[in-house]
Write an enzyme that holds these catalytic residues in place. Structure first.
Site, PDB file in Angstrom:
ATOM      1  N   ARG A   1       0.979  -1.010   0.054  1.00 57.48           N
ATOM      2  CA  ARG A   1      -0.064   0.095   0.197  1.00 57.48           C
ATOM      3  C   ARG A   1       0.781   1.305  -0.079  1.00 57.48           C
ATOM      4  O   ARG A   1       1.439   1.532   1.021  1.00 57.48           O
ATOM      5  CB  ARG A   1      -0.746  -0.211   1.124  1.00 57.48           C
ATOM      6  CG  ARG A   1      -1.858   0.964   1.471  1.00 57.48           C
ATOM      7  CD  ARG A   1      -2.432   1.189   2.855  1.00 57.48           C
ATOM      8  NE  ARG A   1      -1.559   2.102   3.661  1.00 57.48           N
ATOM      9  CZ  ARG A   1      -1.253   1.791   4.820  1.00 57.48           C
ATOM     10  NH1 ARG A   1      -1.879   0.692   5.747  1.00 57.48           N
ATOM     11  NH2 ARG A   1      -0.538   2.482   5.637  1.00 57.48           N
TER      12      ARG A   1
ATOM     13  N   HIS B   1      -3.088   4.606   4.851  1.00 55.12           N
ATOM     14  CA  HIS B   1      -4.225   3.663   5.167  1.00 55.12           C
ATOM     15  C   HIS B   1      -5.686   4.245   4.646  1.00 55.12           C
ATOM     16  O   HIS B   1      -6.201   3.586   3.826  1.00 55.12           O
ATOM     17  CB  HIS B   1      -4.601   3.250   6.565  1.00 55.12           C
ATOM     18  CG  HIS B   1      -5.828   2.708   6.907  1.00 55.12           C
ATOM     19  ND1 HIS B   1      -5.966   1.166   6.767  1.00 55.12           N
ATOM     20  CD2 HIS B   1      -6.863   2.989   7.614  1.00 55.12           C
ATOM     21  CE1 HIS B   1      -7.478   0.996   7.077  1.00 55.12           C
ATOM     22  NE2 HIS B   1      -7.869   2.035   7.706  1.00 55.12           N
TER      23      HIS B   1
ATOM     24  N   TYR C   1       4.664   5.728  10.938  1.00 58.45           N
ATOM     25  CA  TYR C   1       5.316   4.257  11.438  1.00 58.45           C
ATOM     26  C   TYR C   1       6.050   3.469  10.127  1.00 58.45           C
ATOM     27  O   TYR C   1       6.241   2.443  10.288  1.00 58.45           O
ATOM     28  CB  TYR C   1       4.053   3.426  11.758  1.00 58.45           C
ATOM     29  CG  TYR C   1       2.859   3.623  10.694  1.00 58.45           C
ATOM     30  CD1 TYR C   1       2.955   2.817   9.422  1.00 58.45           C
ATOM     31  CD2 TYR C   1       1.729   4.547  10.673  1.00 58.45           C
ATOM     32  CE1 TYR C   1       1.897   2.772   8.510  1.00 58.45           C
ATOM     33  CE2 TYR C   1       0.739   4.558   9.920  1.00 58.45           C
ATOM     34  CZ  TYR C   1       0.764   3.627   8.800  1.00 58.45           C
ATOM     35  OH  TYR C   1      -0.189   3.788   7.873  1.00 58.45           O
TER      36      TYR C   1
END
Lengths: 385, 321
Positions: free
Chosen positions: A271, A275, A284
């Site tokens: 990805r 998100h 992160y």
């Protein structure tokens, strides 16, 4: 009298006890076009030139859709959205391997697959504007997006069961992320599918992150595909950035599912975006990692194949881009023109027949809005449809 | 310090993790990213990866393992990212957390907290706007706390962490950042099971909790009515005495919540008043609630919430009855 057991000890024993571990299972990651551009010729699917071109178009449509929808969201013209950037091969390749009679259970990133299966792009945009009406998916065999992660897996198993009972020649196809494979619903749904032998394919787009959680912390299993064994179903692992490999994997899985052998397919991809637009992935994950996966761009990989096999010259990329850009613009215009809805929409469709109490609540609310127009000061002026 | 609810929640966890090393924080995205609402920001840096953990997306395991940890002497604080995703774990709350003390005749206990943002009004996706507190209040053995202010959020969360029983801590996310007030530094507690009186008056009692507390106060202000305004703060256990005392004084009552009307907690309050103070009533108890329909997606969700004009109508009707 002492009734305690004779021996509760932790003395090590040295008799041979057999065990099975995941190192006993080798699963090949199926590829047609290797990252270095080399092609496994005998794996190239038997598609005609128009179909090869079509696949490219669907991938490009996904990319254009994600780019423009993200921009619209930033301008406040869509609510929170989830982008499929980086996953174009998994999305377009799997969608292309399905029949229009199959039922798709989407998870939220697969615009091109949904459009391919009959959902209008206008409705897709409207859904992200928060319009229930857009989830109607008229004429398309598409279930509502599974916003509650993994919750659709048992439902897809049940729908497949029904299709089998009705003696239909089609399957259910559930899209899910790697995060969903940790949920209870996933495990129960897989188990049911295996026990009942239903025509279902569960397609895990392993994009390496469930919001902030990297795959290594998601499970102690090395792969998602191997999990299939625990449910007595078949597992396939495929390079999710290789559109032809995904096409092969899903075509194969579909065929097996039709024979009553459900399959779990793991498409290994990445990805590249956040998100959702509410998420900040820089918290992160590293830029280096994102760069690394950018190198494995699915569109570039496929373009290499098309060039190598002398098909690229027949593809007018600019013309395709222009076409899908126009399709998107028209969808936005159509979404803007969508008729404003009334408050009865809040109550509509909840039951087959509106119960009297709901009728009453609606009437009371209608009167209040008439008598107290200042209510609107508290009702933000958002796009109402 | 001057803080929002989200900062107060964060501060409470910092305090209790420092006060008691049996305290653990875990859930989806709580460690690396600090939680989707940043409620757990900084905790991992301060207390380390052993005490602040990102878990897989597994509501059942998050809540279920909290129970196991709690029975083993730890003080788990589990986060469920949105209350709309709590239903899978409902089984663990009902089957295990709420009755482990009762089942084992006090031998095993589950002193744990499940924190979850709840409620509508933030333009979120489907299943991100639920208010199912009434359902959780129906589980015997489970405490349900719902602060509405930064001060209470911190004090009540510390109480919840220290509570010997399982507490579902529902945070009104619509007002996570929209309110600020002075919150004391250091550790302090606000009791669970005790309502707060936000305003005192003689004409009517208005009861609410969570984000709707603020709509209620605004409505009372707009009307200029002489109202007793009660913030329940905990719906289980319920502070019946504060409610009844107020009803005996005012004789009139309106309950305001954003959850659906039928089976909502407002019904329980009205039943309590009927049981204990019927003869003091001078008007039927009124309620303003969400509709008996799912919270609409973002384009119409603002229609769903009980805004001040709706609350004003109900109060005016009750006062003039």
């Amino acid at each position: 009298m002492d009734n305690s057991p004779q021996s509760i000890s932790s003395t090590p024993i040295d008799v041979a006890v057999d065990s099975v571990s995941q190192s006993d299972v080798e699963i090949e990651t199926h590829r047609v076009i290797h990252p270095d551009g080399s092609i496994v010729a005998d794996r190239v699917p038997d598609l005609d030139d128009d179909e090869f071109r079509d696949l490219y178009r669907w991938m490009l449509l996904q990319r254009v859709y994600d780019d423009r929808a993200t921009k619209l969201q930033r301008r406040g013209r869509l609510g929170t959205i989830a982008s499929g950037r980086g996953q174009e091969a998994s999305i377009a390749g799997s969608g292309y391997a399905l029949s229009r009679d199959d039922w798709v259970f989407p998870y939220g990133r697969e615009a091109s697959m949904l459009v391919m299966h009959g959902l209008s792009m206008r409705d897709l945009l409207l859904y992200w504007r928060g319009v229930e009406d857009a989830a109607r998916t008229e004429g398309a065999n598409i279930f509502p997006l599974s916003i509650s992660v993994g919750s659709h897996v048992p439902m897809a198993a049940g729908k497949a069961w029904g299709m089998q009972l009705a003696d239909e020649d089609s399957i259910t196809f559930a899209n899910l992320g790697d995060g969903a494979t940790s949920t209870g619903a996933f495990h129960e749904g897989m188990n049911f599918a295996g026990v009942l032998g239903v025509p279902a394919v569960f397609f895990c787009l392993n994009n390496q992150y469930a919001i902030s959680l990297p795959f290594d912390d998601q499970t102690n299993a090395k792969t998602v595909a191997q999990k299939a064994l625990g449910y007595g179903i078949e597992g396939i692992r495929v390079d999710g950035n290789d559109v032809l490999a995904v096409y092969n994997a899903v075509s194969t899985a579909r065929q097996r599912a039709l024979n009553g052998d459900p399959v779990l397919v793991e498409a290994v991809t990445y990805r590249r975006g956040a998100h959702t637009t509410s998420d900040d992935p820089t918290r992160y994950r590293s830029d280096e990692e994102v760069e690394e996966w950018k190198e494995r761009d699915p569109l570039n990989r496929y373009q290499t194949f098309l060039e190598e096999t002398d098909r690229w010259d027949a593809i007018d990329e600019d013309a395709i881009r222009e076409e899908v850009e126009r399709e998107f613009s028209e969808a936005v215009d159509a979404a803007d023109a969508f008729e404003e809805r009334g408050i009865e929409d809040i109550f509509a469709y909840l039951y087959a027949e509106l119960p009297p109490e709901l009728e009453h609540q609606l009437e009371e609310f209608r009167e209040l809005l008439e008598e107290r127009p200042e209510m609107y000061e508290y009702i933000e002026q958002r796009p109402k449809g | 310090m001057n803080a929002t609810i989200i900062q107060a929640v964060n501060d409470a966890m910092h305090e209790e993790m420092a006060n008691d090393d049996r305290t653990l924080v875990f859930g989806q995205d709580v460690a690396e990213s600090g939680g989707v609402f940043r409620a757990t920001e900084g905790l991992k840096d301060e207390f380390g990866a052993e005490r602040v953990l990102d878990t897989p997306l597994s509501e059942i395991a998050i809540v279920g393992s909290a129970i196991g940890l709690a029975t083993h002497g730890f003080r788990p604080i589990a986060e469920i990212q949105f209350s709309g995703f709590l239903p899978p774990a409902f089984d663990q709350l009902v089957t295990n957390a709420s009755r482990i003390r009762w089942r084992t005749r006090g031998e095993l206990t589950a002193p744990m907290v499940v924190r979850t943002p709840y409620g509508a009004g933030v333009r979120a996706l489907e299943h991100h706007s639920e208010s199912l507190e009434g359902a959780y209040s129906h589980v015997p053995g489970l405490k349900v706390a719902i602060p509405s202010t930064p001060h209470d959020a911190k004090g009540m969360l510390i109480s919840a962490i220290r509570d010997p029983d399982p507490v579902l801590f529902m945070e009104p996310k619509r007002v996570y950042r929209s309110l600020r007030e002075d919150v004391p530094e250091g550790t302090y507690t606000e009791p669970l099971g005790e309502a707060a009186i936000r305003r005192e008056g003689e004409a009517v009692t208005v009861i609410s909790w969570g984000a709707m507390m603020h709509n209620t106060l605004e409505a009372v202000e707009n009307l200029g009515v002489d109202a007793d305004v009660i913030d329940l703060r905990s719906i289980s256990p319920l502070d019946r005495e504060t409610i009844l005392e107020s009803i005996r004084k005012t004789g009139r009552c309106v309950v305001v919540h954003e959850a659906a009307k039928t089976g909502g907690f407002g019904g329980e309050i009205i039943a309590t008043i009927n049981d204990e103070a019927l003869m003091f009533l001078e008007a039927p108890v009124n309620r303003v609630t969400g509709f008996d329909a799912p919270v609409p997606l973002l384009s119409m969700e603002d229609y769903y919430l009980p805004h001040p004009p709706r609350i004003e109508e109900a109060i005016a009707e009750t006062v003039s009855y």
